[in-house]
Design an enzyme around this catalytic site. Structure first.
Site, PDB file in Angstrom:
ATOM      1  N   ASP A 183       0.857  -1.185   0.000  1.00 35.04           N
ATOM      2  CA  ASP A 183       0.000   0.000   0.000  1.00 35.04           C
ATOM      3  C   ASP A 183       0.894   1.236   0.000  1.00 35.04           C
ATOM      4  O   ASP A 183       1.322   1.708   1.047  1.00 35.04           O
ATOM      5  CB  ASP A 183      -0.921  -0.019   1.220  1.00 35.04           C
ATOM      6  CG  ASP A 183      -2.086   0.943   1.058  1.00 35.04           C
ATOM      7  OD1 ASP A 183      -2.108   1.703   0.066  1.00 35.04           O
ATOM      8  OD2 ASP A 183      -2.983   0.926   1.911  1.00 35.04           O
ATOM      9  N   GLY A 184       1.170   1.729  -1.204  1.00 32.81           N
ATOM     10  CA  GLY A 184       2.017   2.909  -1.345  1.00 32.81           C
ATOM     11  C   GLY A 184       1.357   4.033  -2.112  1.00 32.81           C
ATOM     12  O   GLY A 184       1.840   5.153  -2.112  1.00 32.81           O
ATOM     13  N   LYS A 185       0.258   3.718  -2.819  1.00 33.38           N
ATOM     14  CA  LYS A 185      -0.496   4.701  -3.608  1.00 33.38           C
ATOM     15  C   LYS A 185       0.431   5.510  -4.502  1.00 33.38           C
ATOM     16  O   LYS A 185       0.373   6.743  -4.563  1.00 33.38           O
ATOM     17  CB  LYS A 185      -1.325   5.596  -2.689  1.00 33.38           C
ATOM     18  CG  LYS A 185      -2.314   4.778  -1.845  1.00 33.38           C
ATOM     19  CD  LYS A 185      -3.088   5.645  -0.887  1.00 33.38           C
ATOM     20  CE  LYS A 185      -4.103   4.822  -0.093  1.00 33.38           C
ATOM     21  NZ  LYS A 185      -3.474   3.851   0.854  1.00 33.38           N
ATOM     22  N   ARG A 186       1.256   4.788  -5.248  1.00 35.62           N
ATOM     23  CA  ARG A 186       2.283   5.417  -6.072  1.00 35.62           C
ATOM     24  C   ARG A 186       1.712   6.002  -7.363  1.00 35.62           C
ATOM     25  O   ARG A 186       0.700   5.546  -7.876  1.00 35.62           O
ATOM     26  CB  ARG A 186       3.360   4.400  -6.444  1.00 35.62           C
ATOM     27  CG  ARG A 186       4.044   3.727  -5.281  1.00 35.62           C
ATOM     28  CD  ARG A 186       4.794   4.720  -4.427  1.00 35.62           C
ATOM     29  NE  ARG A 186       5.735   4.066  -3.538  1.00 35.62           N
ATOM     30  CZ  ARG A 186       5.993   4.468  -2.303  1.00 35.62           C
ATOM     31  NH1 ARG A 186       5.350   5.501  -1.804  1.00 35.62           N
ATOM     32  NH2 ARG A 186       6.874   3.837  -1.564  1.00 35.62           N
ATOM     33  N   THR A 218      -0.981  -0.532  -4.638  1.00 33.42           N
ATOM     34  CA  THR A 218      -2.006   0.481  -4.828  1.00 33.42           C
ATOM     35  C   THR A 218      -1.425   1.655  -5.614  1.00 33.42           C
ATOM     36  O   THR A 218      -0.272   2.042  -5.419  1.00 33.42           O
ATOM     37  CB  THR A 218      -2.563   0.986  -3.486  1.00 33.42           C
ATOM     38  OG1 THR A 218      -1.488   1.448  -2.661  1.00 33.42           O
ATOM     39  CG2 THR A 218      -3.323  -0.114  -2.772  1.00 33.42           C
TER      40      THR A 218
END
Length: 286
Positions: A102-105, A129
């Site tokens: 979960d890094g929302k890169r 993510t």
């Protein structure tokens, strides 16, 4: 090689639950007996996070299909945190769980490629993510890297936070922005469907917005949902029910604080509380 969707669905069937356990370690929430063994600095936090999360994995890692480390908590510890994250990812995979980073890169395409290579390479992730705000050319490097690794990507569509509607509910060309993003996710997902008719580009859709969850499930039948917001953020089992297809597939439900911290820091029975919280969550999601 099996697609990400097929790998995930097989684990959901084998383990009998769609539960995804988030690893979101917080120093102040750790068991006091564990905290007292480490220094209150970034290196000490990293060591404590490893000890705690490794024990959580020992307790539940073989029971759930997905483990979701929240990268920010480990990155905040500096270099030691990166090393701990890598070791925990390897430990989770050894237990047969998929690792959803979960890094929302996201960034421009060349930088997105570097982010993607890191996620599916040195970090050993099975999925990641991704923020879609920069558009298709910035998402494609993640999708491409994921497919080379039989991995997946989860795109932010309708997030669980209270302020999500500020941008996601804006109407453009007669539809909300989150519907526009969802339709693009479905398009990307259809390019690589597994045997159950689900693709490897998923959508993050929060349990805290059950009406939108139901709306998107009907509109995106090929898309796997990652459903945050369950438990500590207020989403209930009834709220997440709409995320699933009639066959019971199509979604994984994340619980982080609800599994990690169902105890007060001074409670010596914290391991027992984690097991009980996992049992209860698995039961209510059936």
């Amino acid at each position: 090689m099996s697609t990400f969707a097929d790998r995930l669905n097989e684990l959901v069937r084998q383990r009998g639950t769609p539960l995804c356990v988030g690893l979101d370690p917080r120093w102040e929430s750790l068991p006091l007996s564990l905290r007292q063994r480490y220094d209150n600095n970034p290196e000490g936090h990293a060591a404590a996070f490893e000890a705690f999360c490794a024990r959580v994995l020992d307790l539940v890692g073989g029971r759930v299909p997905v483990i979701k480390p929240q990268m920010a908590f480990f990155e905040a510890c500096g270099p030691a945190g990166f090393t701990v994250l890598q070791r925990l990812n390897a430990r989770a995979r050894q237990m047969g769980a998929l690792v959803l980073l979960d890094g929302k890169r996201n960034d421009i395409a060349s930088t997105a490629t570097a982010y993607a290579d890191a996620a599916f390479g040195c970090w050993g992730g099975d999925a990641l993510t991704v923020n879609p705000y920069l558009g298709r050319d910035a998402v494609e490097p993640f999708v491409s890297a994921a497919r080379k690794a039989a991995g997946g990507v989860f795109v932010l569509v309708r997030t669980s936070n209270p302020g999500a509607g500020m941008f996601q509910d804006l109407v453009c060309e007669g539809k909300t922005l989150y519907r526009h993003v969802g339709e693009r996710v479905a398009e990307w997902s259809r390019a690589n469907l597994g045997t159950d008719g689900l693709g490897d580009v998923g959508a993050v859709v929060g349990a805290t917005y059950p009406a939108e969850l139901a709306e998107l499930r009907a509109a995106l039948p090929e898309v796997i949902f990652l459903v945050p917001g369950f438990g500590a953020q207020g989403g209930s089992a009834a709220d997440v029910r709409a995320a699933f297809r009639p066959d019971g597939l199509g979604a994984i439900v994340n619980s982080s604080r609800g599994i990690l911290f169902p105890f007060r820091p001074e409670d010596d029975q914290w391991e027992r509380r984690i097991i009980a919280a996992t049992d209860e969550t698995i039961s209510v999601l059936k």
